[in-house]
Design an enzyme around this catalytic site. Sequence first.
Site, short mmCIF file in Angstrom:
data_model
loop_
_atom_site.label_atom_id
_atom_site.label_comp_id
_atom_site.label_asym_id
_atom_site.label_seq_id
_atom_site.Cartn_x
_atom_site.Cartn_y
_atom_site.Cartn_z
N SER A 141 41.01 -20.11 -41.95
CA SER A 141 40.97 -18.70 -42.32
C SER A 141 41.42 -18.60 -43.77
O SER A 141 42.11 -19.49 -44.29
CB SER A 141 41.93 -17.90 -41.43
OG SER A 141 42.16 -16.60 -41.94
N TYR A 154 50.44 -16.28 -37.64
CA TYR A 154 49.05 -16.65 -37.86
C TYR A 154 48.88 -17.32 -39.22
O TYR A 154 48.20 -18.35 -39.34
CB TYR A 154 48.17 -15.40 -37.77
CG TYR A 154 46.69 -15.66 -37.86
CD1 TYR A 154 45.99 -16.20 -36.78
CD2 TYR A 154 45.97 -15.36 -39.02
CE1 TYR A 154 44.62 -16.42 -36.85
CE2 TYR A 154 44.61 -15.58 -39.09
CZ TYR A 154 43.93 -16.11 -38.02
OH TYR A 154 42.58 -16.34 -38.10
#
Length: 257
Positions: A141, A154
């Site tokens: 990501s 995250y």
Amino acid sequence: MSGPLAIEGRHALVTGGGSGVGRAVALALAEAGIAVTICGRRKAALDAVASENARISAIAADVTDEAAMVALYQQAEAARGPIDIVIANAGMAGSAPAARTTLADWQKTLAVNLTGAFLTVKPALAGMAARKAGRIVFVASVAGLKGYAYVAPYVAAKHGVVGLMRALAAENAKTGVTVNAVCPGFVETDMLEESVSRIVEKTGRSAEETRAALVASNPQARFIQPPEVAAAVLWLCSQSAGSITGQAISVSGGETW
């Protein structure tokens, strides 16, 4: 398929293959002539994707369970031969201020996104090195390349995935195995819709306002589409990308580079 891709006849594993980016990657690989095994925890969703292309088969497995992943490899390789390509895509996200993030939420996020990525690729490493060929691609990501507020677990996990990728790339540089990551920005998937719903619930903003705020992070002013991520993955699996290893490729409309 002939020419620079030349990847037909191989066997790929795609985790989180029941929806979103995983589905798009599985379909792209299958359309390129690759036998694809997809896994995830929701068998019905996996079977739905498998029904879209005869080259795709589905096995339910939890990436955080080492024994389950070893068993997955044994079953998939017995049926379709050695796994030549691994796409570690399974992931999850939540959001909360760091001060209100529970230890359980922290551990769950790292278990799925980071430990799950490691357990996904570990069973493939020895065989790939022995065959002196293989492709490993982590779906990370842009949160693996920069920080974002309210998603500390995250961000930490995805930075860990990028670090894991670089370590494995260095370890396997002389084996013929390449290891890379793609780092998408906000992708228009069910996970994005779940994020929008959480933000709406916690802030009181409308869904339209929330989507506009998220899309503003992309200089192209749009969400990334799953097939765009799949195209980057497909290229990294190709013969043309044989000298590309240890790279975190941003698929973000210019948000990061």
